[in-house]
Motif scaffolding. Structure first.
Motif, PDB file in Angstrom:
ATOM      1  N   ARG A 158      -6.637  -0.947   2.687  1.00 53.19           N
ATOM      2  CA  ARG A 158      -6.670  -0.026   1.573  1.00 53.19           C
ATOM      3  C   ARG A 158      -7.195   1.198   1.713  1.00 53.19           C
ATOM      4  O   ARG A 158      -6.782   2.210   1.076  1.00 53.19           O
ATOM      5  N   ALA A 159      -8.337   1.270   2.639  1.00 52.83           N
ATOM      6  CA  ALA A 159      -8.781   2.668   2.717  1.00 52.83           C
ATOM      7  C   ALA A 159      -7.911   3.623   3.431  1.00 52.83           C
ATOM      8  O   ALA A 159      -7.886   4.751   2.957  1.00 52.83           O
ATOM      9  N   HIS A 160      -6.992   3.092   4.259  1.00 48.16           N
ATOM     10  CA  HIS A 160      -5.876   4.012   4.883  1.00 48.16           C
ATOM     11  C   HIS A 160      -4.982   4.468   3.843  1.00 48.16           C
ATOM     12  O   HIS A 160      -4.479   5.423   3.773  1.00 48.16           O
TER      13      HIS A 160
ATOM     14  N   GLY B 225       0.485   8.450  -1.385  1.00 45.82           N
ATOM     15  CA  GLY B 225       1.873   8.923  -1.176  1.00 45.82           C
ATOM     16  C   GLY B 225       2.562   8.625   0.036  1.00 45.82           C
ATOM     17  O   GLY B 225       3.898   8.727   0.188  1.00 45.82           O
ATOM     18  N   GLY B 226       1.787   8.143   1.235  1.00 42.05           N
ATOM     19  CA  GLY B 226       2.205   7.571   2.342  1.00 42.05           C
ATOM     20  C   GLY B 226       3.005   6.325   2.293  1.00 42.05           C
ATOM     21  O   GLY B 226       2.997   5.537   1.167  1.00 42.05           O
ATOM     22  N   GLU B 227       3.615   5.879   3.411  1.00 45.16           N
ATOM     23  CA  GLU B 227       4.245   4.604   3.411  1.00 45.16           C
ATOM     24  C   GLU B 227       3.318   3.450   3.123  1.00 45.16           C
ATOM     25  O   GLU B 227       3.824   2.526   2.216  1.00 45.16           O
ATOM     26  N   LEU B 228       2.262   3.421   3.485  1.00 45.54           N
ATOM     27  CA  LEU B 228       1.397   2.118   3.092  1.00 45.54           C
ATOM     28  C   LEU B 228       0.942   2.243   1.872  1.00 45.54           C
ATOM     29  O   LEU B 228       1.180   0.997   1.259  1.00 45.54           O
ATOM     30  N   PHE B 229       0.700   3.292   1.385  1.00 47.87           N
ATOM     31  CA  PHE B 229       0.347   3.342  -0.095  1.00 47.87           C
ATOM     32  C   PHE B 229       1.487   3.019  -1.009  1.00 47.87           C
ATOM     33  O   PHE B 229       1.296   2.078  -2.019  1.00 47.87           O
ATOM     34  N   THR B 230       2.937   3.414  -0.595  1.00 45.88           N
ATOM     35  CA  THR B 230       3.870   3.102  -1.299  1.00 45.88           C
ATOM     36  C   THR B 230       4.113   1.556  -1.311  1.00 45.88           C
ATOM     37  O   THR B 230       4.645   1.065  -2.590  1.00 45.88           O
ATOM     38  N   ALA B 231       4.191   1.225  -0.051  1.00 46.01           N
ATOM     39  CA  ALA B 231       4.360  -0.393  -0.171  1.00 46.01           C
ATOM     40  C   ALA B 231       3.654  -1.219  -0.646  1.00 46.01           C
ATOM     41  O   ALA B 231       3.901  -2.195  -1.371  1.00 46.01           O
TER      42      ALA B 231
ATOM     43  N   ALA C 260       4.252  -1.288  -4.552  1.00 45.45           N
ATOM     44  CA  ALA C 260       5.551  -1.661  -4.798  1.00 45.45           C
ATOM     45  C   ALA C 260       5.352  -3.284  -4.932  1.00 45.45           C
ATOM     46  O   ALA C 260       6.534  -4.020  -5.116  1.00 45.45           O
ATOM     47  N   LEU C 261       4.140  -3.826  -4.866  1.00 49.72           N
ATOM     48  CA  LEU C 261       4.091  -4.958  -4.430  1.00 49.72           C
ATOM     49  C   LEU C 261       4.100  -6.002  -5.874  1.00 49.72           C
ATOM     50  O   LEU C 261       4.206  -7.339  -5.795  1.00 49.72           O
ATOM     51  N   GLY C 262       4.287  -5.287  -6.888  1.00 46.85           N
ATOM     52  CA  GLY C 262       4.350  -6.110  -8.310  1.00 46.85           C
ATOM     53  C   GLY C 262       3.113  -6.002  -9.123  1.00 46.85           C
ATOM     54  O   GLY C 262       2.919  -6.755 -10.000  1.00 46.85           O
TER      55      GLY C 262
ATOM     56  N   VAL D 234      -1.979   1.606 -10.364  1.00 48.46           N
ATOM     57  CA  VAL D 234      -2.970   1.128  -9.651  1.00 48.46           C
ATOM     58  C   VAL D 234      -2.813   0.514  -8.603  1.00 48.46           C
ATOM     59  O   VAL D 234      -2.146  -0.515  -8.356  1.00 48.46           O
ATOM     60  N   LEU D 235      -3.819   1.154  -7.454  1.00 49.18           N
ATOM     61  CA  LEU D 235      -3.553   0.386  -6.209  1.00 49.18           C
ATOM     62  C   LEU D 235      -4.319  -0.957  -6.256  1.00 49.18           C
ATOM     63  O   LEU D 235      -5.440  -1.171  -6.785  1.00 49.18           O
ATOM     64  N   PRO D 236      -3.636  -2.033  -5.765  1.00 45.47           N
ATOM     65  CA  PRO D 236      -4.452  -3.256  -5.865  1.00 45.47           C
ATOM     66  C   PRO D 236      -5.616  -3.401  -4.998  1.00 45.47           C
ATOM     67  O   PRO D 236      -5.840  -2.446  -4.081  1.00 45.47           O
TER      68      PRO D 236
END
Length: 606
Positions: free
Chosen positions: A535-537, A543-549, A552-554, A559-561
Motif C-alpha cells: 500500500r505504501a508503494h 497513478g502507477g500500475e500498482l495504485f491502479t490495480a 480496480a479491485l471493486g 478510495v485506496l483500500p
C-alpha cells in the motif's frame, strides 16, 4: 410381420390419432405416404396392435385387499405392479417415483407480420420430461392393470371394489417402492448413442442405459432407412460429408473469430462461416449440437455460452434450432433474472421437470450461480424443494445453452463452459436475411440432421473413440472430451475447449487479478513485500500500475483500500496461477506475511 416396422407404424398412427386428432382412416393414409408401405400393410399392423391392446387390457391381475393387513396387502399390489412394469410409464429415479409428462409453457417468440416487421407473439410451448408421481395417477394405473377385491361378508366371497384409498399413498411414501419399477436415467427426444457407442433408436425404455426415447416416428424412419447402410460402420468420408451437411445449417450466423492471415500476417476477423475452414466459435456450436444429440452417452457435459455484441444477432435463434433438432419441438427460452433467488427457483423447477434441453436467455454481463455450477458438474445436483428449506437429489440429463450480450461467467463457472462468440457490424442485425430459413430446414429434414450427427459420432466411436494423444481432455468432462471433442478434432475442427481462453479474457475478476499480479511483480521483482509495503508503494506512486490495480479491485471508487482489505484479498488469492503468474505467500524473519509473484511456465495445449 416385420416387428420393427410394426412398432414404428403403430407409434406413428397413435401420434396422428391421439395428438393430431385424426380419424383412423386419415391416419392410415398419412402413414402410407410417410413410410412408403401399402395401405393393406398398415391396416394389418394397426389391427394386430389393437387386438393385442384389448387382450392386455382385458387381463388384470387380481389382488385382495385386507384392512387388517394393510402392509401385506400393499406388498401384493407392488408385486402385481412389478409384473406389469413394462406396460406402464411409471419409473424410479434416485429413489423417487416419477411419471412421463408434457409440461406446457406460454412464452413470447419473434415472428414477422404481413408487412415483414418482427413482432413478439405469445405462444404455448410443450416440452417433455417427468413429474413426481401423484396419487391420482397411480390410482389410474392400478385400476387399469389390477383388479382390486375385498371380502364381502354378506356374499361370503371376495368382490371387486375400487382401488382402496390408502394403497396409492402408501406405495408413493415407501422408500422401497422404487425397486418395483424400471430405472429411469433420463427422457430424450431423438435417437442417440449409448456410452459404448452403440445406437439407441427404438422408442420406449432402453433397459441398458435407463433412458426413455420419446421421438416422433418420421425422424426414426429417416434413421432406420440408413441404419444398415451408414450407421453400422461409417467411414471417414461419410463422416466428413455429414459434417459439411451440418455446417450448411450454420451458414447465416455471424461467428466471430480473430486470427492471423498466414500469407500477409494481418489480423483478420471472420463474420460468417468459411466453407473451407471451421473456426473456433463454429466448432463450439457444432460441439453443442453433437453433445445435445448424444447426451445419453455422458453423466455430465459442459454448458454452452453464446455471446454477442448486441441484440438480434441470432444467439437465441441458434439455440432454438438445436433444441428442435434434439426434441422435435419449439422450445421456450427461460428468462435469466438479476435476482439470484429467482434463478435458483427456475433451475430447481427445470431439474424437477427433467428437461432434456434448456435455453437460459438474456444473461447480459456477469453470469454467476452456485446451483448452475453444481448442475453442470454433477449428474445429481441437489436443488432446494420449492416452498421448503430441504434439498432433494435429482438426476439431470439436460444440455444447457446460455445466451447473452457480452456474457462473462464467474470464476467457478469458467471451467464448466465453452464459449461461442457472435458479432456483426450492422446497425439492425435482426433485419438481415438468411439464404434459407434454417428453422424451416430443420423442421422439414430433422431426421437428416440427426443422421448426420449420429454418423459422425458412430465413425469416431467405431474407430477408437479417443482424443488425439497430444490434447488434454477438459477436467471433469473426460468422457465427453474423448467422444465429442475427439470427433471434431479428428475431422480437422479447432479444439472447442480452447474457447475457455476467451471466457478468461472476458472475466473481469481474472483480468483484475492478472493486472494486480503484474503490478506487484513490476514493483518488487523477485522480492517479497508485506501488505503495508504494497500500500505504501501505491501511495508513493499515485497513478502507477500498482495504485491502479488496487483501485480496480471493486472497493469504493476514489478510495485506496486499507491494509487489512488488501491482505484479505491477497489471502483469498494465495497460490493462484493466472496469466502465467503465481501469487506466493511466506513468513519473513519477524513472522509477517510477505507476498511475492513468480513467473510460471504456461501449460501448452494443442
Amino acid at each position: 410381420m416385420n416387428t420393427q416396422n410394426s412398432v414404428e407404424i403403430v407409434a406413428l398412427l397413435r401420434s396422428l390419432i391421439d395428438e393430431q386428432q385424426m380419424s383412423e382412416a386419415d391416419a392410415i393414409m398419412r402413414a402410407v405416404e410417410t413410410c412408403g408401405l401399402t395401405a393393406l400393410q398398415v391396416v394389418e399392423y394397426w389391427q394386430a396392435h389393437t387386438a393385442a391392446q384389448h387382450a392386455v387390457e382385458a387381463t388384470r391381475i387380481p389382488v385382495e385387499y385386507k384392512k387388517t393387513e394393510h402392509a401385506v396387502s400393499v406388498d401384493r399390489y407392488l408385486d402385481a405392479l412389478r409384473t406389469v412394469k413394462d406396460r406402464v410409464t411409471i419409473f424410479a429415479t434416485d429413489g423417487r417415483l416419477v411419471d412421463l409428462a408434457d409440461h406446457k409453457y406460454r412464452a413470447k417468440v419473434w415472428v414477422r407480420d404481413d408487412a415483414g416487421t418482427k413482432i413478439a407473439v405469445e405462444k404455448e410451448h410443450t416440452i417433455f420430461g417427468t413429474s413426481p408421481l401423484t396419487i391420482t395417477a397411480l390410482d389410474d394405473v392400478i385400476s387399469r392393470h389390477i383388479e382390486s377385491t375385498q371380502y364381502d361378508g354378506k356374499a361370503k366371497k371376495p368382490v371387486e371394489v375400487g382401488v382402496p384409498p390408502k394403497v396409492a399413498p402408501t406405495i408413493i411414501g415407501r422408500s422401497t417402492s422404487a425397486h418395483s419399477f424400471r430405472r429411469l436415467n433420463g427422457v430424450i427426444g431423438c435417437p442417440s448413442l449409448r456410452p459404448d457407442g452403440s445406437l439407441m433408436v427404438r422408442q420406449g425404455h432402453d433397459i441398458d442405459t435407463g433412458y426413455y426415447l420419446a421421438c416422433d416416428v418420421s425422424a426414426l424412419c429417416e434413421i432406420e432407412t440408413h441404419h444398415k447402410m451408414m450407421l453400422d460402420n461409417p467411414d471417414e468420408g461419410q463422416a466428413r460429408a455429414m459434417l459439411r451437411h451440418v455446417r450448411q445449417l450454420l451458414g447465416g450466423f455471424p461467428f466471430h473469430d480473430a486470427g492471423e492471415d498466414e500469407s500477409t500476417g494481418i489480423t483478420r476477423r471472420l463474420y460468417e462461416v468459411d466453407p473451407d475452414k471451421v473456426t473456433l466459435s463454429e466448432s463450439v456450436a457444432l460441439a453443442g449440437l453433437m453433445t445435445s444429440v448424444c447426451r445419453s452417452m455422458f453423466d455430465v457435459v459442459p454448458g454452452f455460452c453464446i455471446s454477442a455484441n448486441g441484440y438480434g444477432i441470432g444467439k437465441t435463434f441458434l439455440s432454438e434450432i438445436f433444441g428442435f433438432v434434439v426434441t422435435g419441438r419449439q422450445l421456450p427460452s427461460y428468462f435469466w433474472s438479476t435476482n439470484n433467488e429467482e434463478n435458483d427457483k427456475l433451475l430447481a423447477t427445470l431439474l424437477l421437470q427433467g428437461i432434456a434441453f434448456g435455453i437460459l436467455d438474456n444473461i447480459n454481463g456477469r453470469l454467476m450461480n452456485t446451483l448452475l455450477a453444481q448442475w453442470l458438474s454433477s449428474p445429481r445436483p441437489e436443488p432446494r424443494q420449492l416452498g421448503s428449506n430441504t434439498t432433494i437429489q435429482v438426476r439431470q440429463w439436460a444440455t444447457l445453452f446460455m445466451n447473452g450480450v457480452n456474457l462473462a461467467p464467474s470464476d467457478d463457472l469458467e471451467r464448466r463452459l465453452l464459449y461461442c462468440d457472435m458479432m456483426t457490424d450492422t446497425e439492425r442485425p435482426q433485419d438481415r436475411t438468411f439464404k434459407f430459413n434454417p428453422m424451416t430446414s430443420v423442421q422439414q429434414n430433422r431426421g437428416q440432421y440427426l443422421l448426420a450427427v449420429l454418423t459422425i459420432m458412430r465413425w469416431h466411436m467405431t474407430t477408437g473413440g479417443q482424443l488425439p494423444s497430444h490434447i488434454r481432455p477438459l477436467a471433469g468432462f473426460e468422457d465427453w472430451s474423448h467422444a465429442v471433442v475427439g470427433a471434431l478434432v479428428r475431422l480437422g475442427c479447432p479444439n472447442p475447449i480452447k474457447s475457455q481462453a476467451r471466457i478468461r479474457d472476458k472475466s473481469a475478476s481474472a483480468n483484475a487479478d492478472v493486472s494486480l499480479f503484474k503490478a506487484i511483480r513490476e514493483a518488487f521483482k523477485e522480492k517479497g513485500a508485506t501488505t503495508t509495503e504494497l500500500r505504501a508503494h501505491a501511495v508513493a506512486h499515485t497513478g502507477g500500475e500498482l495504485f491502479t490495480a488496487l483501485m480496480a479491485l471493486g472497493w469504493d471508487k476514489g478510495v485506496l483500500p486499507s491494509v487489512m482489505s488488501i491482505g484479505k484479498h491477497l489471502g483469498n488469492k494465495a497460490n493462484m496461477i493466472t496469466g502465467g503468474l503465481k501469487l506466493c505467500c511466506h513468513k519473513n524473519r519477524v513472522n509477517q506475511q510477505e507476498w511475492r509473484v513468480e513467473v510460471v511456465d504456461a501449460i501448452k495445449d494443442a
